[in-house]
Design a protein around this motif. Sequence first.
Motif, PDB file in Angstrom:
ATOM      1  N   TYR A   1       0.796  -1.222   0.000  1.00 41.48           N
ATOM      2  CA  TYR A   1       0.000   0.000   0.000  1.00 41.48           C
ATOM      3  C   TYR A   1       0.836   1.283   0.000  1.00 41.48           C
ATOM      4  CZ  TYR A   1       0.525   0.632   5.063  1.00 41.48           C
ATOM      5  OH  TYR A   1       1.026   0.830   6.319  1.00 41.48           O
ATOM      6  N   THR A   2       2.145   1.176   0.130  1.00 38.49           N
ATOM      7  CA  THR A   2       2.956   2.395  -0.019  1.00 38.49           C
ATOM      8  C   THR A   2       3.855   2.340  -1.259  1.00 38.49           C
ATOM      9  OG1 THR A   2       4.679   1.458   1.402  1.00 38.49           O
ATOM     10  CG2 THR A   2       3.081   2.886   2.460  1.00 38.49           C
ATOM     11  N   ASP A   3       4.216   1.144  -1.730  1.00 45.69           N
ATOM     12  CA  ASP A   3       5.215   1.040  -2.798  1.00 45.69           C
ATOM     13  C   ASP A   3       4.667   0.535  -4.126  1.00 45.69           C
ATOM     14  OD1 ASP A   3       7.363   1.786  -1.074  1.00 45.69           O
ATOM     15  OD2 ASP A   3       7.338  -0.222  -0.216  1.00 45.69           O
ATOM     16  N   VAL A   4       3.392   0.174  -4.155  1.00 44.79           N
ATOM     17  CA  VAL A   4       2.828  -0.373  -5.390  1.00 44.79           C
ATOM     18  C   VAL A   4       1.825   0.617  -5.968  1.00 44.79           C
ATOM     19  CG1 VAL A   4       1.472  -2.252  -6.382  1.00 44.79           C
ATOM     20  CG2 VAL A   4       3.153  -2.749  -4.602  1.00 44.79           C
ATOM     21  N   PRO A   5       2.171   1.272  -7.091  1.00 41.87           N
ATOM     22  CA  PRO A   5       1.235   2.236  -7.684  1.00 41.87           C
ATOM     23  C   PRO A   5       0.024   1.520  -8.293  1.00 41.87           C
ATOM     24  CG  PRO A   5       3.213   2.012  -9.043  1.00 41.87           C
ATOM     25  CD  PRO A   5       3.447   1.201  -7.811  1.00 41.87           C
ATOM     26  N   PRO A   6      -1.104   2.211  -8.412  1.00 44.38           N
ATOM     27  CA  PRO A   6      -2.301   1.607  -9.011  1.00 44.38           C
ATOM     28  C   PRO A   6      -1.989   1.068 -10.407  1.00 44.38           C
ATOM     29  CG  PRO A   6      -2.777   3.829  -8.196  1.00 44.38           C
ATOM     30  CD  PRO A   6      -1.307   3.627  -8.070  1.00 44.38           C
ATOM     31  N   GLY A   7      -2.534  -0.090 -10.729  1.00 43.76           N
ATOM     32  CA  GLY A   7      -2.376  -0.638 -12.069  1.00 43.76           C
ATOM     33  C   GLY A   7      -1.181  -1.560 -12.236  1.00 43.76           C
ATOM     34  N   MET A   8      -0.386  -1.705 -11.202  1.00 39.90           N
ATOM     35  CA  MET A   8       0.794  -2.569 -11.295  1.00 39.90           C
ATOM     36  C   MET A   8       0.362  -4.034 -11.097  1.00 39.90           C
ATOM     37  SD  MET A   8       4.257  -2.098  -9.070  1.00 39.90           S
ATOM     38  CE  MET A   8       5.838  -2.136  -9.894  1.00 39.90           C
ATOM     39  N   SER A   9       0.832  -4.913 -11.961  1.00 40.36           N
ATOM     40  CA  SER A   9       0.482  -6.332 -11.832  1.00 40.36           C
ATOM     41  C   SER A   9       1.360  -7.000 -10.773  1.00 40.36           C
ATOM     42  CB  SER A   9       0.673  -7.040 -13.168  1.00 40.36           C
ATOM     43  OG  SER A   9       2.061  -7.145 -13.465  1.00 40.36           O
ATOM     44  N   TYR A  10       0.928  -8.178 -10.305  1.00 40.89           N
ATOM     45  CA  TYR A  10       1.755  -8.907  -9.339  1.00 40.89           C
ATOM     46  C   TYR A  10       3.091  -9.325  -9.945  1.00 40.89           C
ATOM     47  CZ  TYR A  10      -1.973  -8.800  -5.953  1.00 40.89           C
ATOM     48  OH  TYR A  10      -2.917  -8.360  -5.065  1.00 40.89           O
ATOM     49  N   TYR A  11       3.066  -9.643 -11.231  1.00 41.68           N
ATOM     50  CA  TYR A  11       4.318  -9.971 -11.924  1.00 41.68           C
ATOM     51  C   TYR A  11       5.299  -8.794 -11.797  1.00 41.68           C
ATOM     52  CZ  TYR A  11       7.541 -11.199 -15.698  1.00 41.68           C
ATOM     53  OH  TYR A  11       8.664 -11.487 -16.425  1.00 41.68           O
TER      54      TYR A  11
ATOM     55  N   GLY B   1      -6.220 -14.948   2.257  1.00 40.88           N
ATOM     56  CA  GLY B   1      -7.114 -14.848   1.104  1.00 40.88           C
ATOM     57  C   GLY B   1      -6.407 -14.499  -0.197  1.00 40.88           C
ATOM     58  N   PHE B   2      -5.118 -14.245  -0.124  1.00 42.22           N
ATOM     59  CA  PHE B   2      -4.333 -13.980  -1.337  1.00 42.22           C
ATOM     60  C   PHE B   2      -4.408 -15.217  -2.234  1.00 42.22           C
ATOM     61  CE2 PHE B   2      -0.328 -13.070  -3.671  1.00 42.22           C
ATOM     62  CZ  PHE B   2      -0.523 -11.727  -3.915  1.00 42.22           C
ATOM     63  N   GLU B   3      -4.641 -15.008  -3.528  1.00 40.38           N
ATOM     64  CA  GLU B   3      -4.878 -16.163  -4.406  1.00 40.38           C
ATOM     65  C   GLU B   3      -3.590 -16.810  -4.893  1.00 40.38           C
ATOM     66  OE1 GLU B   3      -7.541 -15.341  -7.605  1.00 40.38           O
ATOM     67  OE2 GLU B   3      -8.954 -14.331  -6.275  1.00 40.38           O
ATOM     68  N   ALA B   4      -3.649 -18.117  -5.055  1.00 43.47           N
ATOM     69  CA  ALA B   4      -2.491 -18.872  -5.544  1.00 43.47           C
ATOM     70  C   ALA B   4      -2.034 -18.334  -6.904  1.00 43.47           C
ATOM     71  CB  ALA B   4      -2.834 -20.352  -5.647  1.00 43.47           C
ATOM     72  N   LYS B   5      -2.994 -17.963  -7.752  1.00 41.44           N
ATOM     73  CA  LYS B   5      -2.676 -17.424  -9.086  1.00 41.44           C
ATOM     74  C   LYS B   5      -1.836 -16.138  -8.977  1.00 41.44           C
ATOM     75  CE  LYS B   5      -5.233 -15.721 -13.134  1.00 41.44           C
ATOM     76  NZ  LYS B   5      -5.015 -14.284 -12.867  1.00 41.44           N
TER      77      LYS B   5
ATOM     78  N   ARG C   1       1.644 -16.988  -7.788  1.00 43.05           N
ATOM     79  CA  ARG C   1       2.431 -17.553  -8.873  1.00 43.05           C
ATOM     80  C   ARG C   1       2.953 -16.441  -9.794  1.00 43.05           C
ATOM     81  NH1 ARG C   1       3.006 -22.467 -11.114  1.00 43.05           N
ATOM     82  NH2 ARG C   1       1.528 -23.341  -9.636  1.00 43.05           N
ATOM     83  N   GLU C   2       2.097 -15.481 -10.118  1.00 47.72           N
ATOM     84  CA  GLU C   2       2.517 -14.347 -10.966  1.00 47.72           C
ATOM     85  C   GLU C   2       3.650 -13.554 -10.316  1.00 47.72           C
ATOM     86  OE1 GLU C   2      -1.905 -13.462 -12.762  1.00 47.72           O
ATOM     87  OE2 GLU C   2      -0.730 -11.765 -12.011  1.00 47.72           O
ATOM     88  N   LEU C   3       3.464 -13.330  -9.020  1.00 47.90           N
ATOM     89  CA  LEU C   3       4.470 -12.584  -8.260  1.00 47.90           C
ATOM     90  C   LEU C   3       5.823 -13.289  -8.315  1.00 47.90           C
ATOM     91  CD1 LEU C   3       4.905 -10.327  -6.013  1.00 47.90           C
ATOM     92  CD2 LEU C   3       4.372 -12.102  -4.376  1.00 47.90           C
ATOM     93  N   ILE C   4       5.818 -14.587  -8.049  1.00 49.74           N
ATOM     94  CA  ILE C   4       7.081 -15.339  -8.030  1.00 49.74           C
ATOM     95  C   ILE C   4       7.665 -15.434  -9.446  1.00 49.74           C
ATOM     96  CG2 ILE C   4       8.196 -17.521  -7.376  1.00 49.74           C
ATOM     97  CD1 ILE C   4       7.228 -15.984  -5.002  1.00 49.74           C
TER      98      ILE C   4
END
Lengths: 263, 263
Positions: A53-63, A96-100, A103-106
């Motif tokens: 909530y401080t370092d991720v601007p709106p619209g940024m994907s988990y990837y 509640g964070f989704e596995a999908k 996976r994108e994040l990793i």
Amino acid sequence: MVLSIGEREIIEIISGLIGEFKGDFLGFGDDVVAYDLGGDMLAVVKTDMLIDYTDVPPGMSYYQVGWKTVTMNVSDFAAKGVKPQVFLLSMGVPRGFEAKSLRELIEGVRDACRYYSISYLGGDTNESLSLTLAGFLFGIGFKNRIVGRRGARLGDIVAVTGEFGGSAAGLKIALGEYSAPKSIAEKLLRFIYEPKARLNEGLKLSSIDALTSSIDSSDGLAWSLYELSNAGGVGFHIYNIPVVEEVKLFADINGLNPVDLAL
Amino acid sequence: MVLSIGEREIIEIISGLIGEFKGDFLGFGDDVVAYDLGGDMLAVVKTDMLIDYTDVPPGMSYYQVGWKTVTMNVSDFAAKGVKPQVFLLSMGVPRGFEAKSLRELIEGVRDACRYYSISYLGGDTNESLSLTLAGFLFGIGFKNRIVGRRGARLGDIVAVTGEFGGSAAGLKIALGEYSAPKSIAEKLLRFIYEPKARLNEGLKLSSIDALTSSIDSSDGLAWSLYELSNAGGVGFHIYNIPVVEEVKLFADINGLNPVDLAL
């Protein structure tokens, strides 16, 4: 970093309490910690934490979040001319964070590590209230190669590895404060969604002994110049600020000063 | 670790995606990452994250939280027989957190680093919703000294560096589920408030080549034995479980089975 204590007070508390510990070749407050292993060798380590909530601007994907977490650590190694070798990641993941999404994040972390030729070898995972990513980077450095913040001398030339203003302009677009035609907006948003560390440039420049001092300029040009000046005890004359072409167009359209965005 | 995804799924996602990266001498899932530096040398790195609302029992002081953050990383080095040299800390600090509490926390980190003879040399600080402490530990290891999880052989003796049950009993007291006379309660609470890693024991045992395999047993005796058995492909006969004297008294008073607490 928005805290009631204030960043300066936090740094004073920490630096005051850890001042007794020896072995950091560059000294407290440089871009990385460079621990003296004896001889010419240094263990270079760095940790940088990203909180959604401080370092991720709106619209940024988990990837892209994964990619950024690696890049923000690598950029400090780039500035010191040290090759990063191992990346670890401690994650706080909301219930509640989704596995999908995970996976994108990793995948973003993995691809960034591939891009910079770093081994991503593990970490730790916990539950937390907000997505929290603490990256750790390790590499072997050498005393006669590593570039600190302190070495600036009279007569040195100030040089940068790229143009400025892209991330400031991109952030204003992502936050919906200003807008721009699609092609310009896309280019500017890439600066904040897919930042790239100038690792090859840093490694090559240090290998030919071209640098007296260096700093990661991700936190802004003005701040970086101030830090280098302060650490080196010299001032800088700046005649020419390299500004991204699309930042000039963006500034023109929105009645902003491109130099303000670049600083 | 309480997540909707499930810890096993998270580990599968991560191990599947990072399986391509080379250089970890012990292999994915051991207590530490041991990166091959060539020759006999290893860069041994570890990160472990503490989050207040899942990892901090009621009644724990900020000093003790700092101490624990260091100790939980050191205990993995102890199990591998590797001397830790540098500690870094990435902190997520809630808005409104007091400077006094932060100072206590960092004093706990500093004193633990002193106790284990580690240099605490910096880190990163951010705002977060809950207090989040990602510790990172580095040390140089050697291939012919480091002790993995995989080496258990037929005929080996299972040995432990201390008695069990203290932290399980201490946690039940801290959570107010069970009680005990003051002197017993104080002793048991110390296991969770002021844990100590068996670093000297681990370093000495590995230096005399006494171990075929080893694991940090902080997550429980039963789990640790299962992991060693699984990694080594051998089973264990356990005839005698060393239980803390006060745990036996505590179990007796509260009608609990001391062996359950020790496992």
